[in-house]
Design a protein around this motif. Sequence first.
Motif, PDB file in Angstrom:
ATOM      1  N   SER A 154     -47.324 112.178 -41.186  1.00 42.60           N
ATOM      2  CA  SER A 154     -48.313 111.370 -41.898  1.00 42.60           C
ATOM      3  C   SER A 154     -49.558 111.258 -41.027  1.00 42.60           C
ATOM      4  CB  SER A 154     -47.747 109.975 -42.188  1.00 42.60           C
ATOM      5  OG  SER A 154     -47.737 109.185 -41.006  1.00 42.60           O
ATOM      6  N   ALA A 155     -50.574 110.607 -41.543  1.00 41.95           N
ATOM      7  CA  ALA A 155     -51.717 110.262 -40.694  1.00 41.95           C
ATOM      8  C   ALA A 155     -51.214 109.390 -39.545  1.00 41.95           C
ATOM      9  CB  ALA A 155     -52.765 109.523 -41.515  1.00 41.95           C
ATOM     10  N   SER A 156     -51.901 109.421 -38.410  1.00 40.77           N
ATOM     11  CA  SER A 156     -51.453 108.667 -37.237  1.00 40.77           C
ATOM     12  C   SER A 156     -51.364 107.174 -37.534  1.00 40.77           C
ATOM     13  CB  SER A 156     -52.395 108.915 -36.064  1.00 40.77           C
ATOM     14  OG  SER A 156     -52.386 110.281 -35.713  1.00 40.77           O
ATOM     15  N   GLN A 157     -52.239 106.688 -38.397  1.00 38.35           N
ATOM     16  CA  GLN A 157     -52.255 105.270 -38.746  1.00 38.35           C
ATOM     17  C   GLN A 157     -51.177 104.932 -39.769  1.00 38.35           C
ATOM     18  OE1 GLN A 157     -56.295 104.031 -39.238  1.00 38.35           O
ATOM     19  NE2 GLN A 157     -55.784 101.934 -39.824  1.00 38.35           N
ATOM     20  N   GLY A 158     -50.579 105.965 -40.379  1.00 40.71           N
ATOM     21  CA  GLY A 158     -49.527 105.760 -41.368  1.00 40.71           C
ATOM     22  C   GLY A 158     -49.935 106.260 -42.747  1.00 40.71           C
ATOM     23  N   VAL A 159     -48.964 106.384 -43.638  1.00 36.02           N
ATOM     24  CA  VAL A 159     -49.224 106.825 -45.023  1.00 36.02           C
ATOM     25  C   VAL A 159     -50.173 105.822 -45.681  1.00 36.02           C
ATOM     26  CG1 VAL A 159     -48.177 107.255 -47.277  1.00 36.02           C
ATOM     27  CG2 VAL A 159     -46.981 107.977 -45.186  1.00 36.02           C
TER      28      VAL A 159
ATOM     29  N   ARG B 147     -48.802 110.301 -30.296  1.00 34.95           N
ATOM     30  CA  ARG B 147     -47.409 110.395 -30.741  1.00 34.95           C
ATOM     31  C   ARG B 147     -47.326 110.824 -32.218  1.00 34.95           C
ATOM     32  NH1 ARG B 147     -48.231 106.568 -34.424  1.00 34.95           N
ATOM     33  NH2 ARG B 147     -47.761 104.373 -34.015  1.00 34.95           N
ATOM     34  N   LEU B 148     -48.422 111.408 -32.703  1.00 34.52           N
ATOM     35  CA  LEU B 148     -48.533 111.992 -34.040  1.00 34.52           C
ATOM     36  C   LEU B 148     -48.418 110.959 -35.149  1.00 34.52           C
ATOM     37  CD1 LEU B 148     -46.546 115.311 -33.468  1.00 34.52           C
ATOM     38  CD2 LEU B 148     -49.019 114.966 -33.476  1.00 34.52           C
ATOM     39  N   CYS B 149     -47.225 110.374 -35.361  1.00 31.62           N
ATOM     40  CA  CYS B 149     -47.081 109.355 -36.394  1.00 31.62           C
ATOM     41  C   CYS B 149     -45.743 108.661 -36.216  1.00 31.62           C
ATOM     42  CB  CYS B 149     -47.181 109.963 -37.792  1.00 31.62           C
ATOM     43  SG  CYS B 149     -45.792 111.036 -38.244  1.00 31.62           S
ATOM     44  N   PRO B 150     -45.606 107.444 -36.740  1.00 33.33           N
ATOM     45  CA  PRO B 150     -44.287 106.804 -36.708  1.00 33.33           C
ATOM     46  C   PRO B 150     -43.356 107.503 -37.698  1.00 33.33           C
ATOM     47  CG  PRO B 150     -45.876 105.422 -37.878  1.00 33.33           C
ATOM     48  CD  PRO B 150     -46.634 106.598 -37.351  1.00 33.33           C
ATOM     49  N   PRO B 151     -42.021 107.314 -37.577  1.00 35.55           N
ATOM     50  CA  PRO B 151     -41.089 107.967 -38.515  1.00 35.55           C
ATOM     51  C   PRO B 151     -41.465 107.659 -39.961  1.00 35.55           C
ATOM     52  CG  PRO B 151     -39.898 106.864 -36.742  1.00 35.55           C
ATOM     53  CD  PRO B 151     -41.321 106.465 -36.591  1.00 35.55           C
TER      54      PRO B 151
ATOM     55  N   LEU C 116     -58.056 103.214 -30.429  1.00 35.80           N
ATOM     56  CA  LEU C 116     -56.694 102.878 -30.836  1.00 35.80           C
ATOM     57  C   LEU C 116     -56.092 104.004 -31.675  1.00 35.80           C
ATOM     58  CD1 LEU C 116     -54.296 100.954 -31.098  1.00 35.80           C
ATOM     59  CD2 LEU C 116     -55.511  99.769 -32.943  1.00 35.80           C
ATOM     60  N   VAL C 117     -56.854 104.513 -32.624  1.00 37.74           N
ATOM     61  CA  VAL C 117     -56.370 105.624 -33.455  1.00 37.74           C
ATOM     62  C   VAL C 117     -56.106 106.851 -32.586  1.00 37.74           C
ATOM     63  CG1 VAL C 117     -56.965 107.219 -35.324  1.00 37.74           C
ATOM     64  CG2 VAL C 117     -57.474 104.785 -35.559  1.00 37.74           C
ATOM     65  N   LYS C 118     -56.975 107.088 -31.606  1.00 38.41           N
ATOM     66  CA  LYS C 118     -56.769 108.216 -30.690  1.00 38.41           C
ATOM     67  C   LYS C 118     -55.448 108.064 -29.942  1.00 38.41           C
ATOM     68  CE  LYS C 118     -58.666 108.185 -26.637  1.00 38.41           C
ATOM     69  NZ  LYS C 118     -59.680 108.189 -25.540  1.00 38.41           N
ATOM     70  N   LEU C 119     -55.199 106.866 -29.450  1.00 40.20           N
ATOM     71  CA  LEU C 119     -53.961 106.617 -28.705  1.00 40.20           C
ATOM     72  C   LEU C 119     -52.739 106.801 -29.605  1.00 40.20           C
ATOM     73  CD1 LEU C 119     -52.756 105.753 -25.999  1.00 40.20           C
ATOM     74  CD2 LEU C 119     -52.993 103.374 -26.720  1.00 40.20           C
TER      75      LEU C 119
ATOM     76  N   THR D   1     -48.475  99.373 -27.670  1.00 40.98           N
ATOM     77  CA  THR D   1     -49.715 100.142 -27.833  1.00 40.98           C
ATOM     78  C   THR D   1     -50.940  99.264 -27.624  1.00 40.98           C
ATOM     79  OG1 THR D   1     -48.640 101.671 -29.374  1.00 40.98           O
ATOM     80  CG2 THR D   1     -51.043 101.572 -29.433  1.00 40.98           C
ATOM     81  N   ILE D   2     -50.947  98.082 -28.236  1.00 45.35           N
ATOM     82  CA  ILE D   2     -52.129  97.223 -28.110  1.00 45.35           C
ATOM     83  C   ILE D   2     -52.265  96.699 -26.683  1.00 45.35           C
ATOM     84  CG2 ILE D   2     -51.178  94.963 -28.749  1.00 45.35           C
ATOM     85  CD1 ILE D   2     -54.346  96.477 -30.282  1.00 45.35           C
ATOM     86  N   LEU D   3     -51.136  96.446 -26.022  1.00 43.05           N
ATOM     87  CA  LEU D   3     -51.197  96.023 -24.615  1.00 43.05           C
ATOM     88  C   LEU D   3     -51.771  97.132 -23.743  1.00 43.05           C
ATOM     89  CD1 LEU D   3     -47.836  94.071 -24.054  1.00 43.05           C
ATOM     90  CD2 LEU D   3     -50.170  93.143 -23.895  1.00 43.05           C
ATOM     91  N   LYS D   4     -51.423  98.360 -24.065  1.00 46.03           N
ATOM     92  CA  LYS D   4     -51.907  99.501 -23.282  1.00 46.03           C
ATOM     93  C   LYS D   4     -53.433  99.571 -23.302  1.00 46.03           C
ATOM     94  CE  LYS D   4     -49.203 103.023 -23.457  1.00 46.03           C
ATOM     95  NZ  LYS D   4     -48.488 104.249 -23.903  1.00 46.03           N
ATOM     96  N   ILE D   5     -54.031  99.249 -24.440  1.00 49.52           N
ATOM     97  CA  ILE D   5     -55.494  99.268 -24.552  1.00 49.52           C
ATOM     98  C   ILE D   5     -56.116  98.069 -23.846  1.00 49.52           C
ATOM     99  CG2 ILE D   5     -57.350  98.909 -26.246  1.00 49.52           C
ATOM    100  CD1 ILE D   5     -56.098 100.898 -28.020  1.00 49.52           C
ATOM    101  N   LEU D   6     -55.412  96.942 -23.850  1.00 47.54           N
ATOM    102  CA  LEU D   6     -55.969  95.702 -23.303  1.00 47.54           C
ATOM    103  C   LEU D   6     -55.968  95.656 -21.777  1.00 47.54           C
ATOM    104  CD1 LEU D   6     -54.398  93.216 -25.854  1.00 47.54           C
ATOM    105  CD2 LEU D   6     -56.825  93.259 -25.252  1.00 47.54           C
ATOM    106  N   VAL D   7     -55.059  96.372 -21.139  1.00 49.86           N
ATOM    107  CA  VAL D   7     -54.890  96.254 -19.689  1.00 49.86           C
ATOM    108  C   VAL D   7     -55.926  97.104 -18.952  1.00 49.86           C
ATOM    109  CG1 VAL D   7     -53.338  96.736 -17.753  1.00 49.86           C
ATOM    110  CG2 VAL D   7     -52.442  95.684 -19.840  1.00 49.86           C
TER     111      VAL D   7
END
Length: 558
Positions: free
Chosen positions: A186-191, A409-413, A402-405, A228-234
């Motif tokens: 799917s799109a990285s952000q989801g269907v 991992r391509l997309c969630p299941p 955020l979308v880049k990050l 994911t959001i913590l990764k951007i914040l730190v």
Amino acid sequence: MHRFAVLTKQTAASPGCKGPGSCRNGRRNVALRCIASLVEGKQHQQRFTQRTRPGREGLVRWNSAAKASAVKINEKTSREKILTLESMNPQVKAVEYAVRGPIVLKAGEIEKELRKGIKKPFTEVIKANIGDAHAMGQQPITFLRQVVALCTYPNLLDSPSFPEDSKKRARRILQGCGGNSLGSYSASQGVNCIREDVAAYIERRDGRVPADPDNIYLTTGASDGIATILKILVSGGGKSRTGVMIPIPQYPLYSAAISELDAIQVNYYLDEENCWALDVNELRRSLNEAKAYCNPKVLCIINPGNPTGQVQSRKCIEDVIHFAWEEQLFLLADEVYQDNIYSEECQFHSFKKVLYEMGPEYYSNVELASFHSTSKGYMGECGYRGGYMEVINLHPEIKGQLVKLLSVRLCPPVSGQAAMDIVVNPPVPGEESYAQFIKEKESVLNNLAQKAKLTEDMFNKVPGIHCNPLQGAMYAFPRIFIPSKGIEAAKAHKMAPDLFYCMKLLEETGICVVPGSGFGQREGSYHFRMTILPPVEKLKIVLEKVKDFHIQFLEEYA
């Protein structure tokens, strides 16, 4: 028959023989030649063997050479490992996750011993350490499984065994997937259509507060979104390193993620004497102290609480939002237990709703990420790893980051995304599946409410155990009294006192719970976390065993 006898018999019967007497010398000569031939053959074989295979001396020389060669090979192949405990990423080594820690490893060992027939004081290990509803016997919600089954195997769309409303949802989800298949990325952000359904769900839940599908990110469970959001914040280093404020007790995902990112954990304590309430004065104390050694810019809230089970009041949420606005903190609202409310005096209020009701000064400025999941609630679909996060007031350029990050991992299941869609888009009145869906949902939640009250009442009847009301979520976090001799015994075993207690509980009863030290607690206090998910009859047995064990423990270490 001996070979020599065969040869002489064959010679005696030769066509040239003229009688017994006339051939005697000839037979003797033939026999002698045969014996000589056999001897010569044996000597030839010995000479061949000596040439091709070492004898005793040769074998020793051959073994010595082989060993010397093997030593040289081993010297080359046994070089130091590149990856060792000393060379590995120290942030990963610092990660701890008590929910699947040493107690659970020990439980696994005991299960293997039971399968081998090794006798124990119990016949099974009851894993009350984790909120895995289906593992504890909870049945799946029929409608959710029907839709996911149809999405997984679209040939079933022609089957009369499935209701039309489940087929309608499956077709919509499949139309949003590449090639009409869950097997596509799917799109990285989801269907997209699922994100639209999530936004519509949030609007219904929050009384028409607007929700933008572009602010919705489908995730691999809520955990993935939080990490994911913590990764951007730190960011930053030294005293400017990002500080992340988390409740104590906390869900170990937070401390683990903070360790992995080499951020700074900033503890604020929930008020156990006041049913684990969140006090803004405690937030302020924690923040001001942390400013001396880091840059606190993230505030995490778990509501309903895990492991503590409290439900925050609307007034409390207002105070927290005002505090975040005043101190310029990014808010993370972990709301995965929003359907798990048991106390009639409590109600779930989303941070998003309260934020908007506080007016434009707040909802236009406070940055908020909130999280939900398929794993909890009445669904209990942990294995699908479905979840979402809604992020509001994010800087437009950060949105791109955020979308880049997420795209890494391509997309969630996609099957998990489909399961999440049914959580936010269940049957509605008038649809074929509505009656069964409501019956199953209410049955699960009513059953959990019954077990929450049962657990609280039974624990509070045990001397040396105190349990606050279980207002929500799916755990009890009782406080346990450990005598001084028990604390000394724990030190002798190089264990925290509550880990020692929980380990003995496991070894003597087969009940696996998690020590409070894995979640954090005030110094000098001891707890454990236990899920309330087992069936009622089994839960009663678990609680009785804990009671008997605790009384015996107090007597042993009195």
